[in-house]
Design a protein around this motif. Structure first.
Motif, PDB file in Angstrom:
ATOM      1  N   ASN A 117      34.754  35.792  25.150  1.00  0.00           N
ATOM      2  CA  ASN A 117      35.419  36.718  24.248  1.00  0.00           C
ATOM      3  C   ASN A 117      34.439  37.053  23.127  1.00  0.00           C
ATOM      4  OD1 ASN A 117      36.928  37.917  22.162  1.00  0.00           O
ATOM      5  ND2 ASN A 117      38.752  36.690  22.587  1.00  0.00           N
ATOM      6  N   ALA A 118      33.977  38.298  23.081  1.00  0.00           N
ATOM      7  CA  ALA A 118      32.921  38.695  22.147  1.00  0.00           C
ATOM      8  C   ALA A 118      33.460  39.351  20.874  1.00  0.00           C
ATOM      9  CB  ALA A 118      31.957  39.652  22.846  1.00  0.00           C
ATOM     10  N   THR A 119      34.747  39.215  20.589  1.00  0.00           N
ATOM     11  CA  THR A 119      35.334  39.845  19.405  1.00  0.00           C
ATOM     12  C   THR A 119      35.410  38.865  18.236  1.00  0.00           C
ATOM     13  OG1 THR A 119      37.648  39.245  19.847  1.00  0.00           O
ATOM     14  CG2 THR A 119      36.780  41.215  20.958  1.00  0.00           C
ATOM     15  N   LYS A 120      35.698  39.421  17.053  1.00  0.00           N
ATOM     16  CA  LYS A 120      35.854  38.591  15.859  1.00  0.00           C
ATOM     17  C   LYS A 120      37.261  38.012  15.744  1.00  0.00           C
ATOM     18  CE  LYS A 120      35.827  38.756  10.794  1.00  0.00           C
ATOM     19  NZ  LYS A 120      35.623  39.598   9.592  1.00  0.00           N
ATOM     20  N   GLY A 121      38.285  38.826  16.052  1.00  0.00           N
ATOM     21  CA  GLY A 121      39.652  38.373  15.801  1.00  0.00           C
ATOM     22  C   GLY A 121      40.666  38.803  16.840  1.00  0.00           C
ATOM     23  N   ILE A 122      40.207  39.116  18.062  1.00  0.00           N
ATOM     24  CA  ILE A 122      41.108  39.532  19.133  1.00  0.00           C
ATOM     25  C   ILE A 122      41.182  38.425  20.174  1.00  0.00           C
ATOM     26  CG2 ILE A 122      41.542  41.259  20.919  1.00  0.00           C
ATOM     27  CD1 ILE A 122      41.848  42.329  18.083  1.00  0.00           C
ATOM     28  N   TYR A 123      42.385  38.132  20.625  1.00  0.00           N
ATOM     29  CA  TYR A 123      42.612  37.116  21.641  1.00  0.00           C
ATOM     30  C   TYR A 123      42.849  37.778  22.996  1.00  0.00           C
ATOM     31  CZ  TYR A 123      43.322  33.921  17.714  1.00  0.00           C
ATOM     32  OH  TYR A 123      43.147  33.184  16.572  1.00  0.00           O
ATOM     33  N   PHE A 124      42.424  37.087  24.062  1.00  0.00           N
ATOM     34  CA  PHE A 124      42.742  37.521  25.413  1.00  0.00           C
ATOM     35  C   PHE A 124      43.914  36.674  25.912  1.00  0.00           C
ATOM     36  CE2 PHE A 124      37.949  38.450  26.414  1.00  0.00           C
ATOM     37  CZ  PHE A 124      37.921  39.400  25.411  1.00  0.00           C
ATOM     38  N   THR A 125      44.970  37.325  26.388  1.00  0.00           N
ATOM     39  CA  THR A 125      46.053  36.580  27.015  1.00  0.00           C
ATOM     40  C   THR A 125      45.530  35.978  28.329  1.00  0.00           C
ATOM     41  OG1 THR A 125      46.874  38.540  28.167  1.00  0.00           O
ATOM     42  CG2 THR A 125      47.811  38.065  25.988  1.00  0.00           C
ATOM     43  N   PRO A 126      46.312  35.114  29.000  1.00  0.00           N
ATOM     44  CA  PRO A 126      45.809  34.522  30.244  1.00  0.00           C
ATOM     45  C   PRO A 126      45.229  35.549  31.213  1.00  0.00           C
ATOM     46  CG  PRO A 126      47.790  33.387  29.580  1.00  0.00           C
ATOM     47  CD  PRO A 126      47.606  34.521  28.602  1.00  0.00           C
ATOM     48  N   LEU A 127      44.029  35.274  31.669  1.00  0.00           N
ATOM     49  CA  LEU A 127      43.298  36.171  32.551  1.00  0.00           C
ATOM     50  C   LEU A 127      43.831  36.113  33.974  1.00  0.00           C
ATOM     51  CD1 LEU A 127      39.895  35.045  31.169  1.00  0.00           C
ATOM     52  CD2 LEU A 127      40.390  37.485  31.438  1.00  0.00           C
ATOM     53  N   ILE A 128      43.708  37.242  34.677  1.00  0.00           N
ATOM     54  CA  ILE A 128      43.868  37.265  36.120  1.00  0.00           C
ATOM     55  C   ILE A 128      42.572  37.786  36.710  1.00  0.00           C
ATOM     56  CG2 ILE A 128      45.041  39.513  35.987  1.00  0.00           C
ATOM     57  CD1 ILE A 128      46.396  38.750  38.676  1.00  0.00           C
ATOM     58  N   VAL A 129      42.022  37.056  37.661  1.00  0.00           N
ATOM     59  CA  VAL A 129      40.761  37.400  38.314  1.00  0.00           C
ATOM     60  C   VAL A 129      41.031  37.442  39.815  1.00  0.00           C
ATOM     61  CG1 VAL A 129      38.334  36.812  38.590  1.00  0.00           C
ATOM     62  CG2 VAL A 129      39.542  36.180  36.481  1.00  0.00           C
ATOM     63  N   ALA A 130      40.495  38.460  40.509  1.00  0.00           N
ATOM     64  CA  ALA A 130      40.800  38.601  41.927  1.00  0.00           C
ATOM     65  C   ALA A 130      39.600  39.082  42.721  1.00  0.00           C
ATOM     66  CB  ALA A 130      41.955  39.575  42.120  1.00  0.00           C
ATOM     67  N   ALA A 131      39.443  38.541  43.922  1.00  0.00           N
ATOM     68  CA  ALA A 131      38.507  39.062  44.911  1.00  0.00           C
ATOM     69  C   ALA A 131      39.328  39.843  45.936  1.00  0.00           C
ATOM     70  CB  ALA A 131      37.749  37.926  45.590  1.00  0.00           C
ATOM     71  N   HIS A 132      38.847  41.021  46.321  1.00  0.00           N
ATOM     72  CA  HIS A 132      39.650  41.889  47.176  1.00  0.00           C
ATOM     73  C   HIS A 132      38.743  42.846  47.933  1.00  0.00           C
ATOM     74  CE1 HIS A 132      39.095  45.161  44.178  1.00  0.00           C
ATOM     75  NE2 HIS A 132      39.211  44.175  43.297  1.00  0.00           N
ATOM     76  N   ASP A 133      39.341  43.655  48.821  1.00  0.00           N
ATOM     77  CA  ASP A 133      38.559  44.628  49.574  1.00  0.00           C
ATOM     78  C   ASP A 133      38.571  45.976  48.876  1.00  0.00           C
ATOM     79  OD1 ASP A 133      41.008  45.861  50.168  1.00  0.00           O
ATOM     80  OD2 ASP A 133      41.124  44.965  52.166  1.00  0.00           O
ATOM     81  N   SER A 134      37.969  46.972  49.494  1.00  0.00           N
ATOM     82  CA  SER A 134      37.788  48.273  48.860  1.00  0.00           C
ATOM     83  C   SER A 134      39.066  49.104  48.804  1.00  0.00           C
ATOM     84  CB  SER A 134      36.705  49.073  49.596  1.00  0.00           C
ATOM     85  OG  SER A 134      37.100  49.315  50.935  1.00  0.00           O
ATOM     86  N   ASP A 135      40.136  48.653  49.457  1.00  0.00           N
ATOM     87  CA  ASP A 135      41.383  49.414  49.478  1.00  0.00           C
ATOM     88  C   ASP A 135      42.354  49.019  48.368  1.00  0.00           C
ATOM     89  OD1 ASP A 135      40.683  50.924  51.719  1.00  0.00           O
ATOM     90  OD2 ASP A 135      41.331  49.335  53.077  1.00  0.00           O
ATOM     91  N   LEU A 136      41.938  48.113  47.484  1.00  0.00           N
ATOM     92  CA  LEU A 136      42.845  47.597  46.463  1.00  0.00           C
ATOM     93  C   LEU A 136      42.150  47.558  45.118  1.00  0.00           C
ATOM     94  CD1 LEU A 136      45.706  46.254  46.150  1.00  0.00           C
ATOM     95  CD2 LEU A 136      44.537  44.054  46.394  1.00  0.00           C
ATOM     96  N   TYR A 137      42.880  47.853  44.046  1.00  0.00           N
ATOM     97  CA  TYR A 137      42.320  47.704  42.712  1.00  0.00           C
ATOM     98  C   TYR A 137      43.420  47.450  41.689  1.00  0.00           C
ATOM     99  CZ  TYR A 137      43.368  52.782  42.443  1.00  0.00           C
ATOM    100  OH  TYR A 137      43.971  54.019  42.480  1.00  0.00           O
ATOM    101  N   MET A 138      43.059  46.851  40.545  1.00  0.00           N
ATOM    102  CA  MET A 138      44.018  46.555  39.483  1.00  0.00           C
ATOM    103  C   MET A 138      44.350  47.785  38.659  1.00  0.00           C
ATOM    104  SD  MET A 138      43.029  42.891  37.783  1.00  0.00           S
ATOM    105  CE  MET A 138      42.826  41.408  38.768  1.00  0.00           C
ATOM    106  N   PHE A 139      43.329  48.583  38.374  1.00  0.00           N
ATOM    107  CA  PHE A 139      43.525  49.759  37.536  1.00  0.00           C
ATOM    108  C   PHE A 139      42.437  50.761  37.850  1.00  0.00           C
ATOM    109  CE2 PHE A 139      40.497  47.172  35.230  1.00  0.00           C
ATOM    110  CZ  PHE A 139      39.632  48.068  34.620  1.00  0.00           C
ATOM    111  N   ARG A 140      42.683  51.991  37.436  1.00  0.00           N
ATOM    112  CA  ARG A 140      41.684  53.036  37.613  1.00  0.00           C
ATOM    113  C   ARG A 140      41.766  53.981  36.405  1.00  0.00           C
ATOM    114  NH1 ARG A 140      38.894  51.729  39.949  1.00  0.00           N
ATOM    115  NH2 ARG A 140      39.052  52.029  42.174  1.00  0.00           N
ATOM    116  N   THR A 141      40.661  54.150  35.691  1.00  0.00           N
ATOM    117  CA  THR A 141      40.658  55.057  34.548  1.00  0.00           C
ATOM    118  C   THR A 141      40.984  56.472  35.009  1.00  0.00           C
ATOM    119  OG1 THR A 141      38.269  55.338  34.772  1.00  0.00           O
ATOM    120  CG2 THR A 141      39.038  53.685  33.199  1.00  0.00           C
ATOM    121  N   GLY A 142      41.724  57.189  34.176  1.00  0.00           N
ATOM    122  CA  GLY A 142      42.114  58.554  34.499  1.00  0.00           C
ATOM    123  C   GLY A 142      43.364  58.654  35.344  1.00  0.00           C
ATOM    124  N   GLU A 143      43.961  57.512  35.702  1.00  0.00           N
ATOM    125  CA  GLU A 143      45.197  57.505  36.477  1.00  0.00           C
ATOM    126  C   GLU A 143      46.273  56.731  35.719  1.00  0.00           C
ATOM    127  OE1 GLU A 143      44.674  56.174  40.452  1.00  0.00           O
ATOM    128  OE2 GLU A 143      43.010  57.547  40.873  1.00  0.00           O
TER     129      GLU A 143
END
Length: 236
Positions: A43-69
């Motif tokens: 966490n490279a911020t001064k005063g911002i917290y990250f809630t519990p992380l979710i990390v995933a390995a997956h194939d090219s047909d799946l994603y968590m988010f996409r900018t512009g959508e």
């Protein structure tokens, strides 16, 4: 609050969606896909917290988010309230590999967590966690193509806005865990959603007035600019 579509699924192609800087130290010979990854997130911020992380390995047909959508309902739950259960279920049900909450709670400003994930034959890595305090901001890595050569790879991560809630920066609109201190009686930085698609977050505004002003956030500690994290991935 905007109603969102379900998690999208389509061919993406190999790319690194979040690169601000990237370096690689190659340590080993070429391989199809390394099954074991050691991941370190700071966490490279001064005063911002990250809630519990979710990390995933997956194939090219799946994603968590996409900018512009538009954000999925699962992404919205994570970005507004830190709830990663929906994203975890969707990815797991699609056959992906998920690591939940590797830091065993929020990742404090300046703190680091290191963990392992077995990516198997999956070629992409994604992660997210809500940024606190924000209305619907999150740190994210979007479908990073796992290198085919062993080595150590480092990059920075941006903060994103889910586009599902106005960034009013008021305590009544943001989760209020005991480790956060809010001001009061803010009038609101924004009153409506200016961009309802996932986009790069502009950062908090905040103010210096703890009993009035436009924001309930402190501009001396809660203001931030991108990037918000560093990530180092050791491909073994």
């Amino acid at each position: 609050m905007k109603q969102c579509k379900s998690l999208n699924s389509r061919h993406l192609g190999k790319k690194l969606g979040l690169v601000a800087t990237s370096t690689a130290l190659l340590l080993g010979a070429s391989q199809l896909h390394a099954a074991e990854l050691e991941v370190t997130i700071t966490n490279a911020t001064k005063g911002i917290y990250f809630t519990p992380l979710i990390v995933a390995a997956h194939d090219s047909d799946l994603y968590m988010f996409r900018t512009g959508e538009q954000a999925s309902s699962e992404l919205q739950s994570m970005a507004e309230g830190g709830d990663i259960s929906g994203l975890s279920s969707v990815i797991s049900n699609a056959g992906g590999v998920v690591v939940e909450n590797p830091a065993s709670g929020p990742l404090d400003p300046g703190a680091t967590t290191t963990f392992s994930i077995d990516s198997g034959e999956f070629g992409y890595l994604s992660l997210s966690a809500m940024l606190l305090p924000t209305n619907d901001g999150f740190v994210g890595l979007d479908s990073w193509a796992i290198p085919e050569q062993a080595g150590t790879y480092t990059t920075t991560l941006r903060g994103y806005d889910a586009g599902t809630e106005a960034n009013d920066e008021l305590a009544s609109s943001i989760p209020n865990p005991p480790f956060l201190t809010f001001g009061a009686n803010g009038t609101g930085v924004e009153t409506s959603i200016s961009n309802d698609k996932v986009h790069v977050h502009p950062g908090n505004i905040g103010d210096a007035d703890a009993t009035a002003g436009i924001s309930d956030l402190d501009n001396a500690s809660h203001r931030w600019l991108n990037p918000v994290a560093t990530i180092t991935i050791v491909v073994k």
